[in-house]
Design a protein around this motif. Structure first.
Motif, PDB file in Angstrom:
ATOM      1  N   LYS A   1      -3.491   5.324  -9.399  1.00  0.00           N
ATOM      2  CA  LYS A   1      -2.153   5.482  -9.975  1.00  0.00           C
ATOM      3  C   LYS A   1      -2.113   4.818 -11.340  1.00  0.00           C
TER       4      LYS A   1
ATOM      5  N   LEU B   1      -5.830   2.643  -6.192  1.00  0.00           N
ATOM      6  CA  LEU B   1      -5.210   3.765  -5.481  1.00  0.00           C
ATOM      7  C   LEU B   1      -4.974   4.960  -6.420  1.00  0.00           C
TER       8      LEU B   1
ATOM      9  N   HIS C   1       1.012   4.066  -2.825  1.00  0.00           N
ATOM     10  CA  HIS C   1       0.475   5.361  -2.384  1.00  0.00           C
ATOM     11  C   HIS C   1       1.479   6.496  -2.623  1.00  0.00           C
TER      12      HIS C   1
ATOM     13  N   TYR D   1       0.833  -1.201   0.000  1.00  0.00           N
ATOM     14  CA  TYR D   1       0.000   0.000   0.000  1.00  0.00           C
ATOM     15  C   TYR D   1       0.874   1.261   0.000  1.00  0.00           C
TER      16      TYR D   1
ATOM     17  N   ASP E   1      -4.241  -3.096  -7.976  1.00  0.00           N
ATOM     18  CA  ASP E   1      -3.971  -2.355  -6.739  1.00  0.00           C
ATOM     19  C   ASP E   1      -3.654  -0.897  -7.046  1.00  0.00           C
TER      20      ASP E   1
END
Length: 194
Positions: free
Chosen positions: A98, A96, A77, A73, A92
């Motif tokens: 991205k 987030l 992040h 994460y 993932d």
């Protein structure tokens, strides 16, 4: 692949004001020691964020599974984008917000056992083709500059496409995934037990 990316980052950083750096989060279940010489050679553009609790006498503050998720994460992040070879981490990164990229070219002098062209044939990559490939595939080592360009221009269209793909894979609202999984398991068990 890591060396190719590191060379591209160094080349970019010499020419442009906007600087990039690689946060390497390797697979925690199978750490690749082959990265070590590349990390040492390119320590000005690569930081390895693989936590190693074996070097201290302190017990890890959380179990290794939770720690791996926390590192995953935090790595995404605090990154501008995620670059990967054939894993579901693109999902993932998308969740987030991205940009995500898949490395998809044969490397000169690479392992004869490893075949990059086989990875993207796995079932979980079919959804990418069904949604106009929202995760860009880097098909040559000369294409890393595309990543830098897209990050700098803030490619919102690609993020929108990635989100549509994520919604196709993970039924939204995402907060209810656990409940839907539990209900799915109940249905499967009822069928198998009757």
């Amino acid at each position: 692949y890591l060396k190719d990316l590191a060379l591209a980052v160094k080349h970019h950083n010499k020419r442009y004001k906007k600087q990039f750096h690689i946060l390497l989060r390797d697979n925690p279940a199978d750490y690749n020691k082959g990265f070590t010489p590349i990390i040492k050679e390119f320590n000005d553009v690569i930081t390895d964020v693989n936590p190693d609790w074996t070097t201290t006498k302190q017990k890890a503050p959380v179990d290794s599974h939770k720690l791996a998720l926390a590192v995953l994460y935090a790595t995404i992040h605090y990154s501008d984008a995620m670059v990967n070879v054939g894993s579901t981490m693109a999902l993932d990164a998308t969740l987030l917000c991205k940009l995500a990229y898949y490395i998809d070219y044969k490397i000169n002098g690479g392992s004869k056992k490893f075949k990059i062209n086989e990875i993207y044939k796995f079932i979980h990559f079919k959804s990418l083709k069904q949604t106009s490939n929202p995760v860009r595939h880097i098909t040559k080592n000369t294409q890393y500059s595309l990543i830098f360009e897209e990050i700098q221009k803030g490619d919102k269209d690609r993020l929108v496409a990635q989100n549509k793909w994520a919604q196709k894979i993970v039924l939204h609202p995402i907060e209810k995934v656990s409940l839907r999984m539990l209900n799915g398991f109940k249905i499967i068990l009822e069928k198998e037990c009757t």
